[in-house]
Design a protein around this motif. Sequence first.
Motif, PDB file in Angstrom:
ATOM      1  N   ARG A 322       0.842  -1.222  -0.093  1.00  0.00           N
ATOM      2  CA  ARG A 322      -0.037   0.030  -0.149  1.00  0.00           C
ATOM      3  C   ARG A 322       0.928   1.407   0.058  1.00  0.00           C
ATOM      4  O   ARG A 322       2.123   1.179   0.514  1.00  0.00           O
ATOM      5  N   HIS A 323       0.209   2.216  -0.684  1.00  0.00           N
ATOM      6  CA  HIS A 323       0.957   3.631  -0.592  1.00  0.00           C
ATOM      7  C   HIS A 323       0.849   3.923   0.849  1.00  0.00           C
ATOM      8  O   HIS A 323       0.078   3.693   1.810  1.00  0.00           O
ATOM      9  N   TRP A 324       2.135   4.793   1.229  1.00  0.00           N
ATOM     10  CA  TRP A 324       2.000   5.193   2.494  1.00  0.00           C
ATOM     11  C   TRP A 324       1.086   5.867   3.158  1.00  0.00           C
ATOM     12  O   TRP A 324       0.814   5.684   4.689  1.00  0.00           O
ATOM     13  N   LYS A 325       0.215   6.447   2.483  1.00  0.00           N
ATOM     14  CA  LYS A 325      -1.057   7.195   2.956  1.00  0.00           C
ATOM     15  C   LYS A 325      -2.157   6.328   3.121  1.00  0.00           C
ATOM     16  O   LYS A 325      -3.237   6.948   3.766  1.00  0.00           O
ATOM     17  N   ALA A 326      -2.099   5.220   2.536  1.00  0.00           N
ATOM     18  CA  ALA A 326      -3.265   4.256   2.512  1.00  0.00           C
ATOM     19  C   ALA A 326      -3.534   3.397   3.734  1.00  0.00           C
ATOM     20  O   ALA A 326      -3.880   2.125   3.646  1.00  0.00           O
ATOM     21  N   VAL A 327      -3.001   4.058   4.895  1.00  0.00           N
ATOM     22  CA  VAL A 327      -3.396   3.507   6.221  1.00  0.00           C
ATOM     23  C   VAL A 327      -4.105   4.355   6.864  1.00  0.00           C
ATOM     24  O   VAL A 327      -3.681   5.572   7.252  1.00  0.00           O
ATOM     25  N   ASN A 328      -5.359   3.939   7.300  1.00  0.00           N
ATOM     26  CA  ASN A 328      -6.324   5.052   8.020  1.00  0.00           C
ATOM     27  C   ASN A 328      -6.571   4.411   9.511  1.00  0.00           C
ATOM     28  O   ASN A 328      -6.041   3.413   9.754  1.00  0.00           O
ATOM     29  N   VAL A 329      -7.362   5.415  10.190  1.00  0.00           N
ATOM     30  CA  VAL A 329      -7.665   5.069  11.640  1.00  0.00           C
ATOM     31  C   VAL A 329      -8.853   4.209  11.519  1.00  0.00           C
ATOM     32  O   VAL A 329     -10.043   4.638  12.149  1.00  0.00           O
ATOM     33  N   THR A 330      -8.763   2.835  11.065  1.00  0.00           N
ATOM     34  CA  THR A 330      -9.839   2.102  11.289  1.00  0.00           C
ATOM     35  C   THR A 330      -9.395   0.960  11.852  1.00  0.00           C
ATOM     36  O   THR A 330      -8.128   0.698  12.079  1.00  0.00           O
ATOM     37  N   SER A 331     -10.296  -0.208  12.755  1.00  0.00           N
ATOM     38  CA  SER A 331      -9.660  -1.157  13.419  1.00  0.00           C
ATOM     39  C   SER A 331      -8.796  -2.058  12.596  1.00  0.00           C
ATOM     40  O   SER A 331      -7.774  -2.566  13.224  1.00  0.00           O
ATOM     41  N   SER A 332      -9.290  -2.183  11.326  1.00  0.00           N
ATOM     42  CA  SER A 332      -8.454  -3.236  10.570  1.00  0.00           C
ATOM     43  C   SER A 332      -7.126  -2.709  10.269  1.00  0.00           C
ATOM     44  O   SER A 332      -6.237  -3.565   9.915  1.00  0.00           O
ATOM     45  N   ASP A 333      -6.979  -1.545   9.812  1.00  0.00           N
ATOM     46  CA  ASP A 333      -5.928  -0.849   9.141  1.00  0.00           C
ATOM     47  C   ASP A 333      -4.826  -0.707  10.546  1.00  0.00           C
ATOM     48  O   ASP A 333      -3.542  -1.102  10.383  1.00  0.00           O
ATOM     49  N   VAL A 334      -5.504  -0.422  11.687  1.00  0.00           N
ATOM     50  CA  VAL A 334      -4.616  -0.339  12.790  1.00  0.00           C
ATOM     51  C   VAL A 334      -4.013  -1.574  13.289  1.00  0.00           C
ATOM     52  O   VAL A 334      -2.819  -1.907  13.556  1.00  0.00           O
ATOM     53  N   ALA A 335      -4.746  -2.622  13.297  1.00  0.00           N
ATOM     54  CA  ALA A 335      -4.400  -4.035  13.365  1.00  0.00           C
ATOM     55  C   ALA A 335      -3.236  -4.390  12.398  1.00  0.00           C
ATOM     56  O   ALA A 335      -2.138  -5.012  12.770  1.00  0.00           O
ATOM     57  N   LEU A 336      -3.450  -4.198  11.379  1.00  0.00           N
ATOM     58  CA  LEU A 336      -2.448  -4.570  10.186  1.00  0.00           C
ATOM     59  C   LEU A 336      -1.288  -3.780  10.400  1.00  0.00           C
ATOM     60  O   LEU A 336      -0.077  -4.588  10.280  1.00  0.00           O
ATOM     61  N   LEU A 337      -1.298  -2.503  10.782  1.00  0.00           N
ATOM     62  CA  LEU A 337       0.041  -1.743  10.979  1.00  0.00           C
ATOM     63  C   LEU A 337       0.623  -2.312  12.247  1.00  0.00           C
ATOM     64  O   LEU A 337       1.775  -2.491  12.285  1.00  0.00           O
ATOM     65  N   THR A 338      -0.099  -2.673  13.299  1.00  0.00           N
ATOM     66  CA  THR A 338       0.348  -3.149  14.440  1.00  0.00           C
ATOM     67  C   THR A 338       1.207  -4.311  14.225  1.00  0.00           C
ATOM     68  O   THR A 338       2.201  -4.632  14.575  1.00  0.00           O
ATOM     69  N   LYS A 339       0.518  -5.248  13.508  1.00  0.00           N
ATOM     70  CA  LYS A 339       1.050  -6.565  13.294  1.00  0.00           C
ATOM     71  C   LYS A 339       2.444  -6.388  12.607  1.00  0.00           C
ATOM     72  O   LYS A 339       3.526  -7.255  12.914  1.00  0.00           O
ATOM     73  N   HIS A 340       2.427  -5.430  11.593  1.00  0.00           N
ATOM     74  CA  HIS A 340       3.750  -5.198  11.150  1.00  0.00           C
ATOM     75  C   HIS A 340       4.699  -4.810  11.687  1.00  0.00           C
ATOM     76  O   HIS A 340       5.820  -5.394  11.625  1.00  0.00           O
ATOM     77  N   VAL A 341       4.781  -3.692  12.209  1.00  0.00           N
ATOM     78  CA  VAL A 341       5.734  -3.204  13.157  1.00  0.00           C
ATOM     79  C   VAL A 341       5.984  -3.834  14.412  1.00  0.00           C
ATOM     80  O   VAL A 341       7.224  -3.988  14.662  1.00  0.00           O
ATOM     81  N   GLU A 342       5.223  -4.349  15.031  1.00  0.00           N
ATOM     82  CA  GLU A 342       5.158  -5.226  16.101  1.00  0.00           C
ATOM     83  C   GLU A 342       5.949  -6.583  15.876  1.00  0.00           C
ATOM     84  O   GLU A 342       6.917  -6.968  16.662  1.00  0.00           O
ATOM     85  N   GLY A 343       5.636  -7.320  14.739  1.00  0.00           N
ATOM     86  CA  GLY A 343       6.411  -8.409  14.235  1.00  0.00           C
ATOM     87  C   GLY A 343       7.778  -8.082  14.217  1.00  0.00           C
ATOM     88  O   GLY A 343       8.698  -8.885  14.360  1.00  0.00           O
ATOM     89  N   ILE A 344       8.201  -6.991  13.427  1.00  0.00           N
ATOM     90  CA  ILE A 344       9.575  -6.602  13.414  1.00  0.00           C
ATOM     91  C   ILE A 344      10.277  -6.538  14.518  1.00  0.00           C
ATOM     92  O   ILE A 344      11.197  -7.218  14.661  1.00  0.00           O
ATOM     93  N   VAL A 345       9.640  -5.826  15.318  1.00  0.00           N
ATOM     94  CA  VAL A 345      10.559  -5.738  16.815  1.00  0.00           C
ATOM     95  C   VAL A 345      10.519  -7.107  17.557  1.00  0.00           C
ATOM     96  O   VAL A 345      11.489  -7.318  18.079  1.00  0.00           O
ATOM     97  N   ARG A 346       9.590  -7.853  17.476  1.00  0.00           N
ATOM     98  CA  ARG A 346       9.658  -9.123  17.965  1.00  0.00           C
ATOM     99  C   ARG A 346      10.720 -10.103  17.427  1.00  0.00           C
ATOM    100  O   ARG A 346      11.560 -10.578  18.172  1.00  0.00           O
ATOM    101  N   ARG A 347      10.865 -10.063  16.052  1.00  0.00           N
ATOM    102  CA  ARG A 347      11.957 -10.900  15.338  1.00  0.00           C
ATOM    103  C   ARG A 347      13.198 -10.493  15.848  1.00  0.00           C
ATOM    104  O   ARG A 347      14.205 -11.287  16.002  1.00  0.00           O
ATOM    105  N   ASP A 348      13.253  -9.056  15.991  1.00  0.00           N
ATOM    106  CA  ASP A 348      14.294  -8.519  16.296  1.00  0.00           C
ATOM    107  C   ASP A 348      14.910  -8.946  17.811  1.00  0.00           C
ATOM    108  O   ASP A 348      16.058  -9.049  17.978  1.00  0.00           O
ATOM    109  N   LEU A 349      14.120  -8.941  18.656  1.00  0.00           N
ATOM    110  CA  LEU A 349      14.245  -9.253  20.001  1.00  0.00           C
ATOM    111  C   LEU A 349      14.578 -10.725  20.009  1.00  0.00           C
ATOM    112  O   LEU A 349      15.681 -11.126  20.788  1.00  0.00           O
ATOM    113  N   ARG A 350      14.263 -11.505  19.307  1.00  0.00           N
ATOM    114  CA  ARG A 350      14.473 -12.940  19.415  1.00  0.00           C
ATOM    115  C   ARG A 350      15.892 -13.284  18.634  1.00  0.00           C
ATOM    116  O   ARG A 350      16.778 -14.055  19.494  1.00  0.00           O
TER     117      ARG A 350
END
Length: 367
Positions: A322-350
């Motif tokens: 998605r284009h950087w702006k195509a992330v909105n304040v909807t529950s589905s978009d917030v969940a998708l963005l959360t999964k993305h950034v949190e997943g990167i951080v968790r993998r780095d921790l491991r």
Amino acid sequence: MTTLTFLAARARQSPEHDVLTFAATADQVLSFAEIDRVGRDDAGTLRGFQRPQIAGHIREIRDYLETGAAVLPNAIVVAFIEGVLLEDLGDGICRVSIDLSKGARGLVVDGQQRLTALSLSARKDFQLFVSLLVCRDEAELRRQFVLINNTRPLPKSLIYELLPTVDGLPDRMQSRALAAQLTERLNFSPASSLKGQIYQHTNPSGVLKDTSIQKVLMNSLSDGVMRLLVLEANGQRKCFDLISEFFKAVQMVFPEDWWGHKPATSRLVHGAGIQAMGFVMETLATLDNARTWSEFAKGLASLEGRTAWTSGSWDFGNGDVRHWKAVNVTSSDVALLTKHVEGIVRRDLRARRAGAADAEVPQPALL
């Protein structure tokens, strides 16, 4: 004239309050009640109740009142703590005497726009209904303001900003009161990394939506690291320090995506980004025991070059680009963005833990 007297209908409602209705002109109302605009003093302490005037809305009401068929059937609500004398005349009727000797002692709780519009109208003899409420003290007056306006189309952010000053609220509102109190502290404390950056009715120049910050806090207080932290000695201070240190780290790691931006130009300061990063805070605080900005920054470093806060595209996997702006304040978009950034951080921790474990394995001695 030091006293205004009206005949009023008295309603049988709460035994702890006197509730009456009578008719009065705008000039009469403004002689005994004032519209107390919400704001803050030099020390950042909240004062007042009412939102700022909405000029367009007031103008529309005034223009309507200039027509001969204009009516305003909805009563404005005025609350008093003192300065009102009631004389029961029987059959639900009473005489209301309002003391004007010390100026306007009532506060407009609801109907400020209608009252202002009528005061600007040429129709000085136009009467509107006034519902008068007599409260025990200012705390009770604030409580009634919040409860009355919570069911009306008043901005929720204004209600939330007032919550820390009100006691005795329903449980569903009490749960947000602490988050609102911490948000206020983050916005006005000199020790905060977010000082002056949160949009509130008393800080309209802020960029970060107060409701987004409150969602981060409410999530943490109910199901995250702050749930137990707040119960410790100086728990609220520790919660404040935690989120302040985290967002200081965010500002240090992503300065070009943070400073000088608005939600429209950076998804980092957008509601979706703030909420998603709130979950990253939870992950680093819980799994990496991060507490200071430098400890948080170590975990956030894994996101560098792998986000699209202000340009480029988000690659959420499975072909979802998605284009950087195509992330909105909807529950589905917030969940998708959360999964993305949190997943990167968790993998780095491991990976960091695995690397640390390998470093601790004893090496065979050389013969």
